[in-house]
Motif scaffolding. Structure first.
Motif, PDB file in Angstrom:
ATOM      1  N   ALA A   1       0.843  -1.199   0.000  1.00  0.00           N
ATOM      2  CA  ALA A   1       0.000   0.000   0.000  1.00  0.00           C
ATOM      3  C   ALA A   1       0.875   1.245   0.000  1.00  0.00           C
ATOM      4  CB  ALA A   1      -0.931  -0.002   1.204  1.00  0.00           C
ATOM      5  N   TYR A   2       2.003   1.218   0.737  1.00  0.00           N
ATOM      6  CA  TYR A   2       2.922   2.361   0.756  1.00  0.00           C
ATOM      7  C   TYR A   2       3.493   2.625  -0.639  1.00  0.00           C
ATOM      8  CZ  TYR A   2       3.076   2.195   5.899  1.00  0.00           C
ATOM      9  OH  TYR A   2       2.758   2.228   7.218  1.00  0.00           O
ATOM     10  N   ILE A   3       3.855   1.523  -1.297  1.00  0.00           N
ATOM     11  CA  ILE A   3       4.456   1.683  -2.626  1.00  0.00           C
ATOM     12  C   ILE A   3       3.465   2.355  -3.569  1.00  0.00           C
ATOM     13  CG2 ILE A   3       5.278   0.432  -4.646  1.00  0.00           C
ATOM     14  CD1 ILE A   3       6.465  -1.634  -2.662  1.00  0.00           C
ATOM     15  N   PHE A   4       2.220   1.874  -3.536  1.00  0.00           N
ATOM     16  CA  PHE A   4       1.222   2.490  -4.409  1.00  0.00           C
ATOM     17  C   PHE A   4       0.863   3.898  -3.935  1.00  0.00           C
ATOM     18  CE2 PHE A   4       0.795  -1.719  -6.176  1.00  0.00           C
ATOM     19  CZ  PHE A   4       0.571  -1.431  -7.501  1.00  0.00           C
ATOM     20  N   ALA A   5       0.977   4.129  -2.637  1.00  0.00           N
ATOM     21  CA  ALA A   5       0.728   5.481  -2.128  1.00  0.00           C
ATOM     22  C   ALA A   5       1.758   6.450  -2.698  1.00  0.00           C
ATOM     23  CB  ALA A   5       0.777   5.486  -0.602  1.00  0.00           C
ATOM     24  N   LEU A   6       3.001   6.001  -2.767  1.00  0.00           N
ATOM     25  CA  LEU A   6       4.067   6.836  -3.320  1.00  0.00           C
ATOM     26  C   LEU A   6       3.746   7.210  -4.770  1.00  0.00           C
ATOM     27  CD1 LEU A   6       6.802   7.915  -2.338  1.00  0.00           C
ATOM     28  CD2 LEU A   6       7.879   5.915  -3.370  1.00  0.00           C
ATOM     29  N   ALA A   7       3.325   6.202  -5.541  1.00  0.00           N
ATOM     30  CA  ALA A   7       2.977   6.469  -6.941  1.00  0.00           C
ATOM     31  C   ALA A   7       1.738   7.362  -7.022  1.00  0.00           C
ATOM     32  CB  ALA A   7       2.733   5.158  -7.679  1.00  0.00           C
ATOM     33  N   THR A   8       0.770   7.148  -6.126  1.00  0.00           N
ATOM     34  CA  THR A   8      -0.464   7.938  -6.151  1.00  0.00           C
ATOM     35  C   THR A   8      -0.183   9.398  -5.848  1.00  0.00           C
ATOM     36  OG1 THR A   8      -1.636   5.982  -5.360  1.00  0.00           O
ATOM     37  CG2 THR A   8      -2.816   8.063  -5.274  1.00  0.00           C
ATOM     38  N   ILE A   9       0.737   9.635  -4.935  1.00  0.00           N
ATOM     39  CA  ILE A   9       1.097  11.023  -4.629  1.00  0.00           C
ATOM     40  C   ILE A   9       1.691  11.694  -5.868  1.00  0.00           C
ATOM     41  CG2 ILE A   9       2.720  12.419  -3.305  1.00  0.00           C
ATOM     42  CD1 ILE A   9       2.314  10.411  -1.025  1.00  0.00           C
TER      43      ILE A   9
ATOM     44  N   THR B   1      -3.737   1.981 -12.827  1.00  0.00           N
ATOM     45  CA  THR B   1      -3.984   3.423 -12.883  1.00  0.00           C
ATOM     46  C   THR B   1      -5.355   3.738 -12.311  1.00  0.00           C
ATOM     47  OG1 THR B   1      -2.637   3.563 -14.875  1.00  0.00           O
ATOM     48  CG2 THR B   1      -4.061   5.425 -14.410  1.00  0.00           C
ATOM     49  N   PHE B   2      -6.335   2.904 -12.669  1.00  0.00           N
ATOM     50  CA  PHE B   2      -7.695   3.116 -12.162  1.00  0.00           C
ATOM     51  C   PHE B   2      -7.719   3.013 -10.637  1.00  0.00           C
ATOM     52  CE2 PHE B   2      -9.483   1.272 -16.364  1.00  0.00           C
ATOM     53  CZ  PHE B   2      -9.118   2.434 -17.007  1.00  0.00           C
ATOM     54  N   ASP B   3      -6.971   2.032 -10.106  1.00  0.00           N
ATOM     55  CA  ASP B   3      -6.869   1.897  -8.648  1.00  0.00           C
ATOM     56  C   ASP B   3      -6.349   3.179  -8.029  1.00  0.00           C
ATOM     57  OD1 ASP B   3      -7.857  -0.604  -8.205  1.00  0.00           O
ATOM     58  OD2 ASP B   3      -5.923  -1.627  -8.326  1.00  0.00           O
ATOM     59  N   MET B   4      -5.265   3.692  -8.604  1.00  0.00           N
ATOM     60  CA  MET B   4      -4.639   4.893  -8.025  1.00  0.00           C
ATOM     61  C   MET B   4      -5.571   6.094  -8.153  1.00  0.00           C
ATOM     62  SD  MET B   4      -0.596   4.507  -8.912  1.00  0.00           S
ATOM     63  CE  MET B   4      -0.588   3.610 -10.441  1.00  0.00           C
ATOM     64  N   THR B   5      -6.310   6.143  -9.260  1.00  0.00           N
ATOM     65  CA  THR B   5      -7.296   7.215  -9.422  1.00  0.00           C
ATOM     66  C   THR B   5      -8.336   7.132  -8.309  1.00  0.00           C
ATOM     67  OG1 THR B   5      -7.007   7.063 -11.798  1.00  0.00           O
ATOM     68  CG2 THR B   5      -8.943   8.223 -11.028  1.00  0.00           C
ATOM     69  N   MET B   6      -8.721   5.909  -7.996  1.00  0.00           N
ATOM     70  CA  MET B   6      -9.712   5.725  -6.931  1.00  0.00           C
ATOM     71  C   MET B   6      -9.150   6.183  -5.583  1.00  0.00           C
ATOM     72  SD  MET B   6     -12.092   2.508  -6.146  1.00  0.00           S
ATOM     73  CE  MET B   6     -10.829   1.269  -6.200  1.00  0.00           C
TER      74      MET B   6
ATOM     75  N   ALA C   1      -1.820   7.047 -17.842  1.00  0.00           N
ATOM     76  CA  ALA C   1      -0.700   6.158 -18.157  1.00  0.00           C
ATOM     77  C   ALA C   1       0.206   5.924 -16.950  1.00  0.00           C
ATOM     78  CB  ALA C   1       0.125   6.735 -19.311  1.00  0.00           C
ATOM     79  N   HIS C   2      -0.277   6.284 -15.768  1.00  0.00           N
ATOM     80  CA  HIS C   2       0.628   6.272 -14.622  1.00  0.00           C
ATOM     81  C   HIS C   2       1.192   4.878 -14.317  1.00  0.00           C
ATOM     82  CE1 HIS C   2       2.344   8.917 -11.705  1.00  0.00           C
ATOM     83  NE2 HIS C   2       2.064   8.118 -10.715  1.00  0.00           N
ATOM     84  N   ALA C   3       0.337   3.851 -14.414  1.00  0.00           N
ATOM     85  CA  ALA C   3       0.821   2.489 -14.165  1.00  0.00           C
ATOM     86  C   ALA C   3       1.904   2.118 -15.172  1.00  0.00           C
ATOM     87  CB  ALA C   3      -0.335   1.489 -14.225  1.00  0.00           C
ATOM     88  N   GLY C   4       1.764   2.625 -16.390  1.00  0.00           N
ATOM     89  CA  GLY C   4       2.785   2.388 -17.401  1.00  0.00           C
ATOM     90  C   GLY C   4       4.131   2.931 -16.968  1.00  0.00           C
ATOM     91  N   PHE C   5       4.117   4.096 -16.312  1.00  0.00           N
ATOM     92  CA  PHE C   5       5.378   4.693 -15.855  1.00  0.00           C
ATOM     93  C   PHE C   5       5.940   3.939 -14.649  1.00  0.00           C
ATOM     94  CE2 PHE C   5       3.760   8.110 -18.437  1.00  0.00           C
ATOM     95  CZ  PHE C   5       4.891   8.426 -19.149  1.00  0.00           C
TER      96      PHE C   5
END
Lengths: 345, 287
Positions: free
Chosen positions: A37-45, A244-249, A60-64
Motif C-alpha cells: 500500500a505504501y508503494i502504491f501510495a508513493l505512486a499515487t502522490i 492506474t484506475f486503482d490509483m485514481t480511486m 498512463a501512470h501504471a505504465g510509468f
C-alpha cells in the motif's frame, strides 16, 4: 491557525502509526499488504501532482510505474547492475521518458490529453508484453534481487523491507509537501485553474508543465522500482490500466489536489479491499459503483470535503466574533473547496 | 495482388466494426462532451448478450443481434440517467472518472456471470466465397455490408428525421437547441440508446471471427478513441473515415510489418498525429 496545528498533529500521528505498525500487525502478511500500500501510495502522490494539482487526467501512470520496475528488473537480473544504482537509474530513466509527455501536454488539453495518455499506457503495456528480447514477454522477470545492504543494514526480513518502504514513503511525502507548499506548487495550481491566465501572469507554462510531469513520473518510476525490489517478480500486468484506475480511486476517495487525501486513500482502500477479499476479481462490482457514487456525492473526497467544511466554519466564526469588513469575510469564505480555492493539506 | 486484395477486405472488415463503435462514441461526445470510457464495456456487454442468446437460449443469429442491440441500448440509457446525468454540471475530470467506474463495474459483472474464460460464438454463415482469387469468408463480407448499411441508416436518421435533427441541433449548440424547445434529457437518452445499439450490433457482427471475454472491449474502445481524435471528436463522417484509416493501417501493418505489433499501430499513429496536429485531423465539431 487551528487547521495547521490539526494537520501537524495528524501527520505526527500518521508517522507514529507507520513506525509502530509492525508491532501492531499480527503477522508478516499484514506487513506485506501495508508495504505494498505504501508503494502504491508513493505512486499515487506522484499521480496527484499531475491530476490533482495541475488538473490533467493522466491515464498512463501504471505504465510509468512499469518503466521504473522493468528498468530495475532488467538492469539487476540481465546486466548484474547493483541494486541501488539500478534503483537510481530507474527513477531518472522514468523521468526522462516522462519529459516528452510533458511537452505533449502543452499541446493537448483536457479530454485529448486523457485519451492520449490512455493510448500511451496501452503502448507501454503492449511493448512490455511483446518485446520479449528485452522484457522477457509474458514470462516476466524472475529472481530480482532484494535491496542490497546499506551501511551494513540488510533488508532480508519482511519487517526490514517494511521499514525501507516506509522510509521512502516518508521522504516522498515530505518532498511533495515541500513542492506543493512552495512557489512551484502555487504555480502548478494556477495552471490548473486556468493556464491562459497563468501564462498572462508571466508563468512559464512550458517549463512548469514539463516539470510537473517529470516530477510526477519520477515518483511513479521510484515506486515501480521499489515494487520490483519488494515483490522480486515482474510481469506485464504491472503496466495494466487497472492499476492506474486503482490509483485514481485512491486519489478520489481522499480528495484530489490535497496531499493527505491521496495518501490516506491509498492506505485505506487496500484494507477495505482486504475485507472484501472474498470478492476477489469481482471487487470492481463494488468499487465501480463506489467510484461513481463518490464522484457524484463526494467529488472532493473525504479530506477535501473536510477541508471545505473547516474553511466554511472558520469563515463563519470569523464573521461571528470579529465582524471584519465585508471584503475580507468574503475572501475567507471563498476557498470552500480545495479544487477551486487552492487550499490544500 | 491477391494478397493485397485480401488485406483490403480485412481492412474493410476491421474498419467497419471500428467505425460503428467510434460512431456511438462520437455521438455521445458530441452531445455531452464526455469521453465515455465505458463504451468499450457496452461493446463487451453486447457480445456477451448475443453469445448468451445464441448458445443458451438458442435464438437465431439475427434475433440475437436484435436482442443484444436492445439490451445494450437499455444499459446505455440507464447509465446516462444514473451516472452521466447527475454529473452534467461537474468539472471535466469527474465524468471521466465516473465512466471508468462504470467500465469496471460492467467488466467485473460480466466476469462474475460468465467467468474470465474466452467463449467462442458460432455463426450460421461459415461459407467461403472465392472471388477472383480472393477467399472471402461470408461472415466478413456480411460485416462489411451490415456495418456500412447501418451507417447509411444512421445518416438518414440523423438528417431526414426530426428526432435525428434534434441530436444534431443539440450537438451544434446546446443553448440554442433548448431555446427552441428541444428537451435535452430526451436527446441525451436517445443518443446513449443509439450508441448502445451501434455497439451491440458491432459486437454481434465481430464476435464470431473473434472471441468473447470480459476485457474484449478495452482494445476496441481505445482504438475507437484514436479514431474519433483522428476524425474530429463529435464528427460523424470523421468517425467513419477514421475507422477505415485505422482498419486499413492495421490489416496492412499486420501483413507487411508484424502481427505482433498490429495493435500498437493505431496508437503510434495517434501519437504522431497529435504531436503534429493537437486538435485532430479534421476537427470541426459535429456538422
Amino acid at each position: 491557525m487551528a487547521d495547521a496545528k490539526t494537520f501537524r498533529v495528524g501527520w505526527a500521528l500518521l508517522f507514529a502509526l507507520g513506525l509502530a505498525f509492525p508491532f501492531l500487525a499480527g503477522n508478516d502478511y499484514h506487513l506485506t499488504v501495508m508495504a505494498k500500500a505504501y508503494i502504491f501510495a508513493l505512486a499515487t502522490i506522484g499521480l496527484n501532482l499531475i491530476t490533482g494539482y495541475t488538473g490533467q487526467f493522466n491515464l498512463a501512470h501504471a505504465g510509468f510505474m512499469a518503466i521504473g520496475a522493468y528498468t530495475l528488473g532488467i538492469l539487476t537480473v540481465d546486466h548484474g547492475v547493483p541494486f541501488w544504482i539500478a534503483f537510481a537509474i530507474a527513477g531518472v530513466f522514468t523521468a526522462l521518458v516522462g519529459w516528452p509527455l510533458g511537452l505533449v501536454s502543452l499541446r493537448l488539453k483536457g479530454h485529448y490529453f486523457s485519451i492520449f495518455t490512455l493510448c500511451v499506457g496501452y503502448i507501454l503495456f503492449l511493448v512490455i508484453e511483446k518485446w520479449e528480447g528485452l522484457t522477457h514477454g509474458t514470462v516476466g522477470i524472475i529472481g530480482i534481487p532484494a535491496p542490497s545492504p546499506v551501511f551494513g543494514l540488510t533488508f532480508d526480513s519482511p519487517i526490514r523491507l517494511y521499514y525501507l518502504v516506509f522510509f521512502f514513503l516518508v521522504i516522498g511525502v515530505w518532498a511533495m509537501h515541500r513542492i506543493v507548499h512552495s512557489l512551484l506548487g502555487r504555480t502548478f495550481m494556477a495552471i490548473r485553474n486556468g493556464d491562459e491566465l497563468a501564462e498572462a501572469l508571466g508563468i512559464n507554462l512550458m517549463r512548469n508543465k514539463v516539470l510537473a510531469f517529470v516530477l510526477s513520473v519520477f515518483y511513479a518510476g521510484l515506486a515501480g522500482a521499489l515494487y520490483a525490489g519488494f515483490v522480486r517478480f515482474l510481469g506485464p500486468d504491472i503496466a495494466g490500466a487497472h492499476h492506474t484506475f486503482d490509483m485514481t480511486m485512491y486519489m478520489l476517495v481522499g480528495g484530489l489536489g490535497t496531499l493527505a487525501g491521496p495518501l490516506l486513500g491509498a492506505l485505506a482502500v487496500p484494507w477495505i479491499e482486504q475485507t472484501l477479499q472474498f470478492l476477489q476479481d469481482y471487487r470492481f462490482i463494488v468499487f465501480g459503483p463506489l467510484l461513481i457514487l463518490l464522484v457524484i456525492f463526494l467529488p472532493h473526497g473525504v479530506v477535501g470535503t473536510w477541508l471545505g467544511w473547516a474553511a466554511r466554519r472558520r469563515a463563519r466564526s470569523a464573521a461571528a466574533f470579529a465582524p471584519a469588513p465585508a471584503g475580507r469575510t468574503d475572501r475567507a469564505a471563498t476557498p470552500t473547496t480545495p479544487a477551486t480555492g487552492g487550499r490544500h493539506a | 495482388m491477391d494478397l493485397f486484395l485480401q488485406q483490403v477486405l480485412n481492412g474493410l472488415t476491421l474498419g467497419g466494426i471500428y467505425s460503428l463503435v467510434a460512431l456511438g462514441l462520437t455521438l455521445v461526445y458530441g452531445i455531452l462532451h464526455v469521453p465515455n470510457f465505458a463504451h468499450g464495456a457496452f461493446y463487451m456487454a453486447g457480445a456477451f448478450a448475443a453469445w448468451w442468446l445464441m448458445s443458451k437460449v438458442g435464438l437465431h443469429y439475427w434475433l440475437a443481434m436484435l436482442g443484444s442491440a436492445l439490451f445494450v441500448a437499455v444499459i446505455a440509457t440507464v447509465s446516462e440517467r444514473l451516472v452521466f446525468h447527475p454529473l452534467r454540471k461537474a468539472s471535466g475530470l469527474h465524468p471521466m472518472i465516473a465512466a471508468i467506474g462504470l467500465l469496471l463495474f460492467l467488466e467485473a459483472g460480466a466476469q462474475a456471470l460468465f467467468g474470465a474464460d474466452f467463449h467462442r460464438m458460432e455463426t450460421p454463415y461459415t461459407g467461403i466465397l472465392e472471388v477472383g482469387g480472393v477467399t472471402a469468408p461470408v461472415q466478413r463480407l456480411m460485416i462489411v455490408a451490415a456495418a456500412f448499411g447501418l451507417m447509411v441508416v444512421l445518416h438518414l436518421f440523423l438528417h431526414r428525421t426530426v428526432m435525428g435533427s434534434t441530436i444534431i441541433a443539440m450537438a451544434q449548440n446546446r443553448d440554442g437547441a433548448s431555446l427552441v424547445g428541444i428537451d435535452a434529457n430526451r436527446v441525451a437518452m436517445l443518443t446513449f440508446a443509439i450508441s448502445g445499439v451501434l455497439a451491440g450490433v458491432a459486437a454481434t457482427l465481430y464476435a464470431p471471427i473473434n472471441l468473447v471475454y470480459p476485457a474484449m472491449g478495452n482494445l476496441v474502445i481505445t482504438k475507437a478513441f484514436v479514431i474519433i481524435i483522428l476524425g474530429g471528436m463529435g464528427s460523424v463522417p470523421g468517425a467513419i473515415v477514421g475507422g477505415l484509416i485505422i482498419g486499413f493501417a492495421e490489416s496492412f501493418g499486420a501483413f507487411y510489418i508484424s502481427t505482433d505489433y498490429k495493435d500498437i499501430i493505431a496508437f503510434v499513429l495517434l501519437v504522431v498525429i497529435l504531436s503534429l496536429r493537437p486538435q485532430g485531423l479534421f476537427t470541426r465539431g459535429m456538422r
